[in-house]
Design an enzyme around this catalytic site. Structure first.
Site, PDB file in Angstrom:
ATOM      1  N   LYS A   1       2.990  11.720 -10.967  1.00 28.57           N
ATOM      2  CA  LYS A   1       2.192  10.874 -11.862  1.00 28.57           C
ATOM      3  C   LYS A   1       2.983   9.597 -12.095  1.00 28.57           C
ATOM      4  O   LYS A   1       4.092   9.637 -12.639  1.00 28.57           O
ATOM      5  CB  LYS A   1       1.944  11.575 -13.198  1.00 28.57           C
ATOM      6  CG  LYS A   1       0.816  12.570 -13.165  1.00 28.57           C
ATOM      7  CD  LYS A   1       0.478  13.029 -14.576  1.00 28.57           C
ATOM      8  CE  LYS A   1      -0.664  14.019 -14.569  1.00 28.57           C
ATOM      9  NZ  LYS A   1      -0.930  14.547 -15.926  1.00 28.57           N
TER      10      LYS A   1
ATOM     11  N   ASN B   1      -0.858  19.257 -20.215  1.00 24.40           N
ATOM     12  CA  ASN B   1      -1.136  18.248 -21.248  1.00 24.40           C
ATOM     13  C   ASN B   1      -1.190  18.850 -22.647  1.00 24.40           C
ATOM     14  O   ASN B   1      -1.590  18.175 -23.598  1.00 24.40           O
ATOM     15  CB  ASN B   1      -2.463  17.543 -20.946  1.00 24.40           C
ATOM     16  CG  ASN B   1      -2.396  16.761 -19.654  1.00 24.40           C
ATOM     17  OD1 ASN B   1      -1.345  16.235 -19.306  1.00 24.40           O
ATOM     18  ND2 ASN B   1      -3.503  16.700 -18.929  1.00 24.40           N
TER      19      ASN B   1
ATOM     20  N   LYS C   1       6.822  23.653 -12.909  1.00 26.79           N
ATOM     21  CA  LYS C   1       6.104  22.409 -12.616  1.00 26.79           C
ATOM     22  C   LYS C   1       5.756  22.342 -11.135  1.00 26.79           C
ATOM     23  O   LYS C   1       4.627  21.957 -10.765  1.00 26.79           O
ATOM     24  CB  LYS C   1       6.972  21.205 -13.015  1.00 26.79           C
ATOM     25  CG  LYS C   1       6.330  19.862 -12.760  1.00 26.79           C
ATOM     26  CD  LYS C   1       5.546  19.346 -13.933  1.00 26.79           C
ATOM     27  CE  LYS C   1       4.745  18.101 -13.629  1.00 26.79           C
ATOM     28  NZ  LYS C   1       5.154  16.929 -14.382  1.00 26.79           N
TER      29      LYS C   1
ATOM     30  N   HIS D   1       8.227  10.155 -26.948  1.00 28.08           N
ATOM     31  CA  HIS D   1       7.110  10.904 -26.353  1.00 28.08           C
ATOM     32  C   HIS D   1       7.178  12.410 -26.696  1.00 28.08           C
ATOM     33  O   HIS D   1       6.200  13.001 -27.165  1.00 28.08           O
ATOM     34  CB  HIS D   1       7.108  10.706 -24.840  1.00 28.08           C
ATOM     35  CG  HIS D   1       6.066  11.509 -24.129  1.00 28.08           C
ATOM     36  ND1 HIS D   1       4.719  11.269 -24.275  1.00 28.08           N
ATOM     37  CD2 HIS D   1       6.174  12.584 -23.297  1.00 28.08           C
ATOM     38  CE1 HIS D   1       4.042  12.151 -23.551  1.00 28.08           C
ATOM     39  NE2 HIS D   1       4.903  12.950 -22.950  1.00 28.08           N
TER      40      HIS D   1
ATOM     41  N   GLU E   1       9.142  19.237 -24.212  1.00 28.33           N
ATOM     42  CA  GLU E   1       8.426  19.553 -22.967  1.00 28.33           C
ATOM     43  C   GLU E   1       8.872  20.921 -22.437  1.00 28.33           C
ATOM     44  O   GLU E   1       8.092  21.628 -21.798  1.00 28.33           O
ATOM     45  CB  GLU E   1       8.659  18.464 -21.909  1.00 28.33           C
ATOM     46  CG  GLU E   1       8.158  17.073 -22.284  1.00 28.33           C
ATOM     47  CD  GLU E   1       6.637  16.888 -22.120  1.00 28.33           C
ATOM     48  OE1 GLU E   1       5.923  17.849 -21.791  1.00 28.33           O
ATOM     49  OE2 GLU E   1       6.172  15.743 -22.346  1.00 28.33           O
TER      50      GLU E   1
ATOM     51  N   ARG F   1       0.817  -1.235   0.000  1.00 27.04           N
ATOM     52  CA  ARG F   1       0.000   0.000   0.000  1.00 27.04           C
ATOM     53  C   ARG F   1       0.840   1.269   0.000  1.00 27.04           C
ATOM     54  O   ARG F   1       0.380   2.334   0.390  1.00 27.04           O
ATOM     55  CB  ARG F   1      -0.980   0.012   1.174  1.00 27.04           C
ATOM     56  CG  ARG F   1      -1.917  -1.166   1.148  1.00 27.04           C
ATOM     57  CD  ARG F   1      -3.155  -0.912   1.963  1.00 27.04           C
ATOM     58  NE  ARG F   1      -4.070  -2.017   1.794  1.00 27.04           N
ATOM     59  CZ  ARG F   1      -4.118  -3.079   2.591  1.00 27.04           C
ATOM     60  NH1 ARG F   1      -3.300  -3.174   3.616  1.00 27.04           N
ATOM     61  NH2 ARG F   1      -4.991  -4.036   2.367  1.00 27.04           N
TER      62      ARG F   1
ATOM     63  N   HIS G   1      -0.386  11.489 -27.769  1.00 31.10           N
ATOM     64  CA  HIS G   1      -0.620  10.100 -27.331  1.00 31.10           C
ATOM     65  C   HIS G   1      -1.221   9.281 -28.471  1.00 31.10           C
ATOM     66  O   HIS G   1      -0.899   8.098 -28.623  1.00 31.10           O
ATOM     67  CB  HIS G   1      -1.541  10.062 -26.108  1.00 31.10           C
ATOM     68  CG  HIS G   1      -0.843  10.443 -24.838  1.00 31.10           C
ATOM     69  ND1 HIS G   1      -1.502  10.591 -23.645  1.00 31.10           N
ATOM     70  CD2 HIS G   1       0.463  10.695 -24.566  1.00 31.10           C
ATOM     71  CE1 HIS G   1      -0.634  10.923 -22.695  1.00 31.10           C
ATOM     72  NE2 HIS G   1       0.556  10.996 -23.232  1.00 31.10           N
TER      73      HIS G   1
ATOM     74  N   ARG H   1      -3.494  22.041 -13.665  1.00 33.88           N
ATOM     75  CA  ARG H   1      -2.461  21.079 -14.076  1.00 33.88           C
ATOM     76  C   ARG H   1      -2.744  20.503 -15.466  1.00 33.88           C
ATOM     77  O   ARG H   1      -1.823  20.093 -16.172  1.00 33.88           O
ATOM     78  CB  ARG H   1      -2.331  19.951 -13.035  1.00 33.88           C
ATOM     79  CG  ARG H   1      -1.206  18.985 -13.366  1.00 33.88           C
ATOM     80  CD  ARG H   1      -0.840  18.066 -12.217  1.00 33.88           C
ATOM     81  NE  ARG H   1       0.244  17.189 -12.612  1.00 33.88           N
ATOM     82  CZ  ARG H   1       0.874  16.354 -11.800  1.00 33.88           C
ATOM     83  NH1 ARG H   1       0.534  16.300 -10.528  1.00 33.88           N
ATOM     84  NH2 ARG H   1       1.849  15.580 -12.237  1.00 33.88           N
TER      85      ARG H   1
ATOM     86  N   GLU I   1      -4.821  17.250 -10.856  1.00 31.65           N
ATOM     87  CA  GLU I   1      -5.279  17.656 -12.184  1.00 31.65           C
ATOM     88  C   GLU I   1      -6.784  17.904 -12.266  1.00 31.65           C
ATOM     89  O   GLU I   1      -7.447  17.504 -13.208  1.00 31.65           O
ATOM     90  CB  GLU I   1      -4.852  16.600 -13.222  1.00 31.65           C
ATOM     91  CG  GLU I   1      -4.737  17.169 -14.623  1.00 31.65           C
ATOM     92  CD  GLU I   1      -4.105  16.191 -15.595  1.00 31.65           C
ATOM     93  OE1 GLU I   1      -2.921  15.876 -15.441  1.00 31.65           O
ATOM     94  OE2 GLU I   1      -4.823  15.751 -16.502  1.00 31.65           O
TER      95      GLU I   1
ATOM     96  N   HIS J   1      -0.536  16.851 -25.830  1.00 36.04           N
ATOM     97  CA  HIS J   1      -0.478  15.438 -25.443  1.00 36.04           C
ATOM     98  C   HIS J   1      -1.629  14.597 -25.995  1.00 36.04           C
ATOM     99  O   HIS J   1      -1.485  13.380 -26.114  1.00 36.04           O
ATOM    100  CB  HIS J   1      -0.415  15.298 -23.926  1.00 36.04           C
ATOM    101  CG  HIS J   1       0.954  15.609 -23.363  1.00 36.04           C
ATOM    102  ND1 HIS J   1       1.570  16.829 -23.524  1.00 36.04           N
ATOM    103  CD2 HIS J   1       1.827  14.842 -22.654  1.00 36.04           C
ATOM    104  CE1 HIS J   1       2.760  16.795 -22.920  1.00 36.04           C
ATOM    105  NE2 HIS J   1       2.936  15.601 -22.393  1.00 36.04           N
TER     106      HIS J   1
END
Ligand code: GLY
Length: 366
Positions: A146, A248, A230, A268, A188, A124, A255, A244, A240, A251
């Protein structure tokens, strides 16, 4: 060790530092030891980074009394998988890792996301540290918590928000980074300028040649600026729910391109570069921004030798399907981050997929 900058990600009791400097790997053990009770550590690395840096990290940890297990995964996006996560979890169980043990990610974005995911679910959740060695990981993925693995039906679909205890950015590790991977990270970097900081974007334009040839002082400033931005965004909106999401930018299409190429084509950042240009084009076509915005973004990405057009070998339906599998799809509607000007973007919901498909079709047939 020379520390050039220390920044904080302010998240209450889960706040942590980003330490940027040189010679940090050789001294990482002391900083990590200060933040955990146990003395058992797994260093997760990959087949590119491990041979270069794992021994330095291991020795530094051992000097602090840690028992260290190094786990080396094959380099590449295909390692960011459920199966790979399970294999690492098996090692932790076999080695009897407990709740005071820790996981250290030593590598780029794939290693960071995978190691963080493993740390988040093992018993956990156990302590997790980021030592990013690629530009992309240093300016983006190592900060903000993330963590995820990919699924055949979508990138980063299985994951969590799980913050590291510390991010250690050793600029020396960039010396061995391939030029293509340096450029990949620069996508980025450009993103931060477009979404938040026009002055930073203009600095990137001014220093683009020096950045491309990796001028040490300018690159250090650039990395610190990205981490600062950031850290501010993550502190405002960790999970997010709002601001936030602006990170993206580029993205959603990116993606789609990565998935359509089965992660074998674009890296990426390269896919995000193309996605940023197309999102800016859509913004210009729909009257949200001046066409000069797309031209400026495209020109800077070209200065950094990044792709700005869709690879014609990709199939339109696979790109669109890939976009629709993105987490940013809400009720079947695409959510896009669109520039209004350099330094300002807007989150726009409900963009019809046909409009984006038309944009992609034009690109593929141009
Ligand atoms: N890479 C985008 C984020 O961390 O939110």
């Amino acid at each position: 060790m020379t520390v050039l900058k220390e920044l904080e990600v302010a998240l209450g009791v889960r706040s942590y530092e980003i330490c940027i400097g040189t010679g940090i790997l050789a001294d990482c053990g002391g900083r990590i030891a200060n933040l955990v009770k146990g003395r058992q550590a797994a260093v997760i690395t990959d087949s590119n980074v491990g041979p270069l840096h794992a021994r330095t990290v291991q020795e530094s940890l051992e000097q602090q009394g840690f028992a260290v297990t190094v786990v080396t995964i094959p380099a590449g996006e295909s390692s960011k998988s459920w199966q790979q996560a399970e294999q690492i979890l098996t090692v932790l169980l076999e080695q009897k890792f407990h709740r005071d043990s820790c996981v250290i990610a030593l590598g780029g974005g794939v290693v960071g996301d995978l190691a963080g995911f493993v740390a988040s679910v093992y018993q956990r959740g156990i302590a997790f540290f980021q030592i990013p060695t690629s530009l992309l990981a240093q300016v983006d993925s190592s900060v903000g918590g993330k963590v995820a693995v990919n699924h055949a039906l979508g990138k980063n679909m299985i994951g969590a928000f799980y913050q590291p205890r510390l991010v250690l950015i050793d600029l020396d590790t960039l010396q061995t980074l391939e030029q293509r991977h340096w450029q990949n990270g620069l996508a980025e970097v450009v993103k931060y300028g477009v979404i938040y900081d026009a002055a930073f974007f203009h600095d990137l334009q001014t220093h683009s040649a020096a950045i491309l040839r990796r001028d040490v002082a300018i690159s250090a400033e650039m990395i610190a600026r990205c981490c600062q931005l950031k850290a501010e965004v993550v502190a405002l909106d960790e999970t997010e729910g709002g601001v936030r999401a602006k990170l993206n930018y580029g993205h959603t299409i990116g993606h789609g391109l990565e998935l359509a190429g089965h992660y074998q084509g674009y890296l990426h950042g390269e896919a995000v570069a193309v996605g940023m240009v197309l999102a800016a084009r859509y913004a210009a076509q729909s009257g949200m921004c001046d066409p000069a915005v797309e031209a400026e973004i495209k020109a800077l990405l070209q200065q950094f030798q990044l792709p700005v057009q869709v690879d014609k070998a990709l199939a339109l339906d696979e790109i669109v399907n890939g976009m629709l599998l993105d987490k940013k799809v809400q009720d079947g509607q695409l959510v896009f981050i669109l520039p209004e000007a350099i330094g300002h973007v807007k989150i726009v919901k409900g963009i019809p997929q046909d409009v984006i498909a038309d944009l992609l079709r034009e690109e593929l047939h141009a």
